[in-house]
Scaffold this motif. Structure first.
Motif, PDB file in Angstrom:
ATOM      1  N   UNK A 165      48.333   7.202  61.111  1.00 33.13           N
ATOM      2  CA  UNK A 165      49.273   6.117  60.819  1.00 33.13           C
ATOM      3  C   UNK A 165      49.311   5.087  61.945  1.00 33.13           C
ATOM      4  N   UNK A 166      49.261   5.551  63.181  1.00 34.22           N
ATOM      5  CA  UNK A 166      49.259   4.622  64.316  1.00 34.22           C
ATOM      6  C   UNK A 166      48.001   3.762  64.318  1.00 34.22           C
ATOM      7  N   UNK A 167      46.869   4.354  63.983  1.00 32.55           N
ATOM      8  CA  UNK A 167      45.617   3.582  63.898  1.00 32.55           C
ATOM      9  C   UNK A 167      45.689   2.577  62.749  1.00 32.55           C
ATOM     10  N   UNK A 168      46.239   3.001  61.617  1.00 35.17           N
ATOM     11  CA  UNK A 168      46.399   2.113  60.466  1.00 35.17           C
ATOM     12  C   UNK A 168      47.340   0.953  60.816  1.00 35.17           C
ATOM     13  N   UNK A 169      48.440   1.265  61.503  1.00 35.85           N
ATOM     14  CA  UNK A 169      49.354   0.226  61.970  1.00 35.85           C
ATOM     15  C   UNK A 169      48.590  -0.800  62.812  1.00 35.85           C
ATOM     16  N   UNK A 170      47.819  -0.307  63.770  1.00 33.45           N
ATOM     17  CA  UNK A 170      47.112  -1.197  64.686  1.00 33.45           C
ATOM     18  C   UNK A 170      46.141  -2.107  63.934  1.00 33.45           C
ATOM     19  N   UNK A 171      45.422  -1.563  62.968  1.00 36.42           N
ATOM     20  CA  UNK A 171      44.490  -2.380  62.176  1.00 36.42           C
ATOM     21  C   UNK A 171      45.234  -3.479  61.410  1.00 36.42           C
ATOM     22  N   UNK A 172      46.340  -3.116  60.788  1.00 34.89           N
ATOM     23  CA  UNK A 172      47.118  -4.111  60.035  1.00 34.89           C
ATOM     24  C   UNK A 172      47.734  -5.158  60.951  1.00 34.89           C
ATOM     25  N   UNK A 173      48.219  -4.705  62.094  1.00 32.86           N
ATOM     26  CA  UNK A 173      48.840  -5.602  63.067  1.00 32.86           C
ATOM     27  C   UNK A 173      47.831  -6.639  63.554  1.00 32.86           C
ATOM     28  N   UNK A 174      46.641  -6.202  63.885  1.00 29.44           N
ATOM     29  CA  UNK A 174      45.595  -7.109  64.353  1.00 29.44           C
ATOM     30  C   UNK A 174      45.160  -8.036  63.218  1.00 29.44           C
ATOM     31  N   UNK A 175      44.991  -7.491  62.011  1.00 30.98           N
ATOM     32  CA  UNK A 175      44.597  -8.325  60.867  1.00 30.98           C
ATOM     33  C   UNK A 175      45.621  -9.424  60.616  1.00 30.98           C
ATOM     34  N   UNK A 176      46.895  -9.068  60.700  1.00 32.33           N
ATOM     35  CA  UNK A 176      47.950 -10.075  60.503  1.00 32.33           C
ATOM     36  C   UNK A 176      47.835 -11.174  61.557  1.00 32.33           C
ATOM     37  N   UNK A 177      47.705 -10.788  62.810  1.00 32.40           N
ATOM     38  CA  UNK A 177      47.678 -11.778  63.884  1.00 32.40           C
ATOM     39  C   UNK A 177      46.378 -12.573  63.938  1.00 32.40           C
ATOM     40  N   UNK A 178      45.325 -12.070  63.292  1.00 30.30           N
ATOM     41  CA  UNK A 178      44.076 -12.838  63.217  1.00 30.30           C
ATOM     42  C   UNK A 178      44.129 -13.874  62.094  1.00 30.30           C
ATOM     43  N   UNK A 179      45.123 -13.761  61.227  1.00 25.58           N
ATOM     44  CA  UNK A 179      45.235 -14.701  60.112  1.00 25.58           C
ATOM     45  C   UNK A 179      46.517 -15.522  60.153  1.00 25.58           C
TER      46      UNK A 179
END
Length: 174
Positions: free
Chosen positions: A82-96
């Motif tokens: 879940x922490x890894x999934x959070x990090x992926x989503x967090x980065x994806x959001x901030x890249x867009x």
């Protein structure tokens, strides 16, 4: 492989990941993907993932205190996922999307920034703690696992809970 050589191998990877993850995240914050639609739907999802992680961390603690090692292990692996999934989503959001500025005033503004800065700092600090704690359990070194878990658990729990609080405080300004 001896226990010492396994420890050295994991130590190198723990150091690499503990440095690489925050550096890569910081670099990716400056990258904006042109032509990709803003992923504005992600913040409530990754805040929910943080909330679920916090709950599961407490459940995992309860399970190990009851002596249910297998349930504890499964839940902790899920928390890492879940922490890894959070990090992926967090980065994806901030890249867009551009970062959202906090619009509150007065004492709430100071509280927000104290929570945010402590959350960011401890989210970096917790990476090696989680990895070391996990590797010690994988290697069956439960005595050393238990010693470091006493530090890892409250830091990780704070990061998960403070992430939700930061989201709730900034969500009116998205």
């Amino acid at each position: 492989m001896t226990r010492e050589s396994i420890k050295k191998k994991y130590t190198v990877w723990i150091w690499i990941l503990s440095i690489a993850i925050p550096v890569v995240v910081a670099i990716l914050f400056s990258v904006k993907i042109p032509g990709v639609e803003r992923l504005g739907f992600l913040p409530p999802i990754y805040a929910s993932i943080n909330a679920l992680t916090a709950v599961l961390l407490v459940v995992a603690l309860i399970q190990i205190r009851k002596g249910n090692r297998k349930a504890h292990e499964r839940i902790m692996k899920l928390c890492i996922l879940l922490s890894a999934l959070f990090l992926l989503m967090y980065v994806a959001y901030h890249m867009t999307s551009d970062s959202t500025a906090y619009g509150g005033e007065g004492i709430l503004r100071y509280i927000y920034f104290v929570i945010l800065l402590s959350h960011i700092f401890l989210s970096i600090v917790v990476i090696p703690f989680v990895l070391i704690t996990f590797v010690r359990a994988l290697n069956g070194n439960f005595e050393m696992h238990k010693k470091i878990a006493r530090f890892t658990f409250p830091i990780w729990l704070y990061v998960a809970v403070s992430g939700v609080i930061v989201y709730l405080m900034i969500s009116p300004y998205y």
